[in-house]
Write a protein that holds these residues in place. Structure first.
Motif, PDB file in Angstrom:
ATOM      1  N   ALA A  31     -33.134 -27.622  89.351  1.00 50.23           N
ATOM      2  CA  ALA A  31     -32.587 -28.796  88.809  1.00 50.23           C
ATOM      3  C   ALA A  31     -31.023 -28.751  88.919  1.00 50.23           C
ATOM      4  CB  ALA A  31     -33.176 -29.652  87.799  1.00 50.23           C
ATOM      5  N   GLY A  32     -30.330 -29.615  89.436  1.00 42.63           N
ATOM      6  CA  GLY A  32     -28.924 -29.496  89.286  1.00 42.63           C
ATOM      7  C   GLY A  32     -28.112 -28.241  89.997  1.00 42.63           C
ATOM      8  N   LEU A 122     -23.521 -48.324  96.934  1.00 44.83           N
ATOM      9  CA  LEU A 122     -22.431 -48.784  97.642  1.00 44.83           C
ATOM     10  C   LEU A 122     -20.947 -48.380  97.037  1.00 44.83           C
ATOM     11  CD1 LEU A 122     -23.009 -52.487  98.635  1.00 44.83           C
ATOM     12  CD2 LEU A 122     -22.648 -50.784 100.329  1.00 44.83           C
ATOM     13  N   GLU A 123     -20.855 -48.388  95.672  1.00 39.71           N
ATOM     14  CA  GLU A 123     -19.802 -47.812  94.950  1.00 39.71           C
ATOM     15  C   GLU A 123     -19.940 -46.297  95.056  1.00 39.71           C
ATOM     16  OE1 GLU A 123     -17.393 -49.102  93.296  1.00 39.71           O
ATOM     17  OE2 GLU A 123     -18.047 -51.099  93.453  1.00 39.71           O
ATOM     18  N   LEU A 124     -21.033 -45.805  95.079  1.00 34.01           N
ATOM     19  CA  LEU A 124     -21.089 -44.109  95.092  1.00 34.01           C
ATOM     20  C   LEU A 124     -20.497 -43.723  96.529  1.00 34.01           C
ATOM     21  CD1 LEU A 124     -21.839 -41.300  93.752  1.00 34.01           C
ATOM     22  CD2 LEU A 124     -24.079 -41.859  94.919  1.00 34.01           C
ATOM     23  N   ALA A 125     -20.990 -44.601  97.588  1.00 29.92           N
ATOM     24  CA  ALA A 125     -20.679 -44.132  98.870  1.00 29.92           C
ATOM     25  C   ALA A 125     -19.189 -44.339  99.214  1.00 29.92           C
ATOM     26  CB  ALA A 125     -21.475 -44.622  99.787  1.00 29.92           C
ATOM     27  N   GLY A 126     -18.428 -45.266  98.414  1.00 28.71           N
ATOM     28  CA  GLY A 126     -17.008 -45.843  98.569  1.00 28.71           C
ATOM     29  C   GLY A 126     -17.037 -46.728  99.839  1.00 28.71           C
ATOM     30  N   LEU A 127     -18.111 -47.745  99.685  1.00 25.69           N
ATOM     31  CA  LEU A 127     -18.285 -48.811 100.579  1.00 25.69           C
ATOM     32  C   LEU A 127     -18.339 -50.063 100.546  1.00 25.69           C
ATOM     33  CD1 LEU A 127     -20.697 -46.938 103.182  1.00 25.69           C
ATOM     34  CD2 LEU A 127     -18.559 -47.138 103.529  1.00 25.69           C
ATOM     35  N   ALA A 128     -18.017 -50.283  98.869  1.00 26.32           N
ATOM     36  CA  ALA A 128     -18.146 -51.518  98.283  1.00 26.32           C
ATOM     37  C   ALA A 128     -17.239 -52.828  99.011  1.00 26.32           C
ATOM     38  CB  ALA A 128     -17.662 -51.633  96.861  1.00 26.32           C
ATOM     39  N   GLU A 129     -16.263 -52.272  99.473  1.00 27.17           N
ATOM     40  CA  GLU A 129     -15.380 -53.191 100.111  1.00 27.17           C
ATOM     41  C   GLU A 129     -15.514 -53.763 101.539  1.00 27.17           C
ATOM     42  OE1 GLU A 129     -11.035 -52.034  99.974  1.00 27.17           O
ATOM     43  OE2 GLU A 129     -11.071 -52.031  97.552  1.00 27.17           O
ATOM     44  N   ARG A 130     -16.375 -52.724 101.920  1.00 29.13           N
ATOM     45  CA  ARG A 130     -16.824 -52.937 103.759  1.00 29.13           C
ATOM     46  C   ARG A 130     -18.358 -53.184 103.548  1.00 29.13           C
ATOM     47  NH1 ARG A 130     -13.663 -50.857 107.718  1.00 29.13           N
ATOM     48  NH2 ARG A 130     -14.940 -51.800 108.894  1.00 29.13           N
ATOM     49  N   ALA A 131     -18.983 -53.577 102.404  1.00 31.10           N
ATOM     50  CA  ALA A 131     -20.420 -53.645 102.215  1.00 31.10           C
ATOM     51  C   ALA A 131     -21.056 -54.724 103.314  1.00 31.10           C
ATOM     52  CB  ALA A 131     -20.716 -54.104 100.871  1.00 31.10           C
ATOM     53  N   ASP A 132     -20.408 -55.971 103.698  1.00 32.58           N
ATOM     54  CA  ASP A 132     -20.868 -56.822 104.521  1.00 32.58           C
ATOM     55  C   ASP A 132     -20.621 -56.788 105.987  1.00 32.58           C
ATOM     56  OD1 ASP A 132     -22.353 -58.089 102.310  1.00 32.58           O
ATOM     57  OD2 ASP A 132     -20.487 -58.922 101.633  1.00 32.58           O
ATOM     58  N   ASP A 133     -19.900 -55.696 106.298  1.00 27.71           N
ATOM     59  CA  ASP A 133     -19.505 -55.362 107.694  1.00 27.71           C
ATOM     60  C   ASP A 133     -20.643 -54.954 108.504  1.00 27.71           C
ATOM     61  OD1 ASP A 133     -17.027 -56.516 107.032  1.00 27.71           O
ATOM     62  OD2 ASP A 133     -15.897 -54.614 107.216  1.00 27.71           O
ATOM     63  N   GLU A 178     -17.166 -34.107  97.947  1.00 20.97           N
ATOM     64  CA  GLU A 178     -17.115 -34.542  96.319  1.00 20.97           C
ATOM     65  C   GLU A 178     -18.183 -35.074  95.889  1.00 20.97           C
ATOM     66  OE1 GLU A 178     -13.542 -36.824  96.182  1.00 20.97           O
ATOM     67  OE2 GLU A 178     -12.154 -34.995  96.175  1.00 20.97           O
ATOM     68  N   SER A 179     -18.755 -35.933  96.891  1.00 19.39           N
ATOM     69  CA  SER A 179     -19.966 -36.741  96.244  1.00 19.39           C
ATOM     70  C   SER A 179     -21.181 -35.929  96.271  1.00 19.39           C
ATOM     71  CB  SER A 179     -20.547 -37.832  97.343  1.00 19.39           C
ATOM     72  OG  SER A 179     -19.593 -38.714  97.413  1.00 19.39           O
ATOM     73  N   VAL A 180     -21.146 -34.741  97.011  1.00 18.01           N
ATOM     74  CA  VAL A 180     -22.416 -34.123  96.693  1.00 18.01           C
ATOM     75  C   VAL A 180     -22.043 -33.079  95.547  1.00 18.01           C
ATOM     76  CG1 VAL A 180     -23.705 -31.991  97.728  1.00 18.01           C
ATOM     77  CG2 VAL A 180     -22.695 -33.719  99.245  1.00 18.01           C
ATOM     78  N   ALA A 181     -20.931 -32.758  95.188  1.00 20.43           N
ATOM     79  CA  ALA A 181     -20.563 -31.852  94.068  1.00 20.43           C
ATOM     80  C   ALA A 181     -21.096 -32.869  92.705  1.00 20.43           C
ATOM     81  CB  ALA A 181     -19.303 -31.818  93.997  1.00 20.43           C
ATOM     82  N   ALA A 182     -20.681 -34.054  92.754  1.00 17.79           N
ATOM     83  CA  ALA A 182     -21.210 -35.098  91.592  1.00 17.79           C
ATOM     84  C   ALA A 182     -22.352 -35.128  91.432  1.00 17.79           C
ATOM     85  CB  ALA A 182     -20.334 -36.341  91.930  1.00 17.79           C
ATOM     86  N   LEU A 183     -23.434 -35.271  92.522  1.00 19.59           N
ATOM     87  CA  LEU A 183     -24.837 -35.288  92.312  1.00 19.59           C
ATOM     88  C   LEU A 183     -25.304 -34.053  91.871  1.00 19.59           C
ATOM     89  CD1 LEU A 183     -25.438 -36.653  95.931  1.00 19.59           C
ATOM     90  CD2 LEU A 183     -25.832 -38.265  93.702  1.00 19.59           C
ATOM     91  N   ALA A 184     -25.073 -32.994  92.082  1.00 19.97           N
ATOM     92  CA  ALA A 184     -25.339 -31.803  91.467  1.00 19.97           C
ATOM     93  C   ALA A 184     -25.034 -31.754  89.830  1.00 19.97           C
ATOM     94  CB  ALA A 184     -24.755 -30.495  92.110  1.00 19.97           C
ATOM     95  N   GLY A 185     -23.727 -32.345  89.642  1.00 19.90           N
ATOM     96  CA  GLY A 185     -23.460 -32.386  88.256  1.00 19.90           C
ATOM     97  C   GLY A 185     -24.455 -33.269  87.341  1.00 19.90           C
TER      98      GLY A 185
END
Length: 312
Positions: A31-32, A122-133, A178-185
């Motif tokens: 884990a982690g 959506l926030e984690l993936a950095g897609l909140a501003e384009r979520a409905d496209d 960076e997202s993957v590193a954050a998940l492990a954390g």
């Protein structure tokens, strides 16, 4: 198996006719921890993770997820795995939000849990501003980030990523790493396959070097580099080389040479040795203007173990 192991693979084997695609592969992930399978295309990485994810029947060996046996018929294990395939698994005519809602319901989320988790991803993936496209209007990097987000919807303790940065631009690649590193954390165990040496060095706590279906070596980056027998090199650019005898006498220094205002040192562990070396240089009156550190990399390890370059 130790208490914190989220994945245990023992003696995995898979053949396709006369081709042995995976041959006696074994490793564990805690884990982690981020575990990297590093190898060229065709090395057996995708076949290995397909068996681990319960998509492909194995011919031999055992997979355990959170201590329980797992195979193609194990719904319990699949609920604890987030699998992100190399090929995009998205509906291009739907928006990111619609894709996430659909896959969330497939994972059994309902009502307010769906809405809340979709917005979080959506926030984690950095897609909140384009979520409905529509996803078909996204760049390659945005699609890759959404693909990873789908794998995270049900909060799996184990995330499997198969070449997640393939075909994306450098900026998107950096965001994914960076997202993957954050998940492990956050305690998620990550199985990460790649043929990019720099990604494995940056992300992975331990690395298994795989070629022709077999794990050739396994360990931390430092342990793997130790197999090659190469040492780190530190180069100091300074006003003269008068401190050379002092630096050569340090227990951390294996070899020392100086010429043309450059002091070149061979050491076991540059990152650990450098502060002491710089302090000794200053005490000896050496004015250091620049420092260069060269460490052996996984490319040289792979060449040493297989006789070929990583991208051959």
């Amino acid at each position: 198996m130790t208490q914190d192991e989220i994945l245990t693979c023992q003696n995995l084997r898979k053949t396709f006719g006369d081709l042995v695609a995976v041959d006696d592969v074994s490793f564990t992930i805690a884990a982690g921890e981020t575990y990297g399978l590093l190898g060229p295309n065709g090395a057996g990485k995708t076949t290995t993770i397909s068996m681990i994810a319960g998509i492909l029947e194995r011919d031999g060996g055992e997979v355990r997820v959170a201590g329980r046996p797992h195979d193609t018929r194990s719904s319990w294990g699949k609920e604890r795995i987030g699998y992100v395939p190399q090929d995009l698994a998205l509906y291009p005519d739907l928006s990111a939000r619609e894709n996430l809602r659909f896959f969330a319901r497939l994972h059994g989320l309902r009502g307010g849990r769906v809405r809340a988790r979709v917005e979080e991803v959506l926030e984690l993936a950095g897609l909140a501003e384009r979520a409905d496209d529509p996803v078909k209007d996204y760049s390659g990097g945005m699609k890759r980030r959404l693909n990873i987000g789908v794998g995270l919807l049900h909060r799996p303790p184990l995330l499997i990523l198969d070449e997640p940065t393939a075909g994306v631009d450098p900026q998107s690649r950096n965001a994914i790493l960076e997202s993957v590193a954050a998940l492990a954390g956050e305690g998620v165990g990550v199985l990460y396959t790649t043929h990019y040496m720099e990604e494995a060095e940056r992300l992975c706590d331990r690395i298994g070097i795989i070629d022709l279906g077999r794990i050739r070596a396994e360990g931390t980056r430092r342990e793997l580099v130790g197999l090659v027998g190469e040492l780190d090199r530190i180069t100091l650019t300074a006003d003269g080389v008068q401190a050379l005898p002092t630096l050569a006498a340090l227990p951390e220094v294996r070899e020392a040479a100086g010429r043309d205002g450059r002091v070149e040192l061979t050491v076991d562990d540059a990152r650990r040795s450098l502060p002491k070396i710089l302090l000794a240089a200053a005490d000896a009156g050496l004015a250091v203007r620049a420092v260069e550190v060269a460490e052996p990399d996984l490319e040289s390890v792979f060449l040493h173990l297989t006789g070929k370059a990583l991208r051959d």
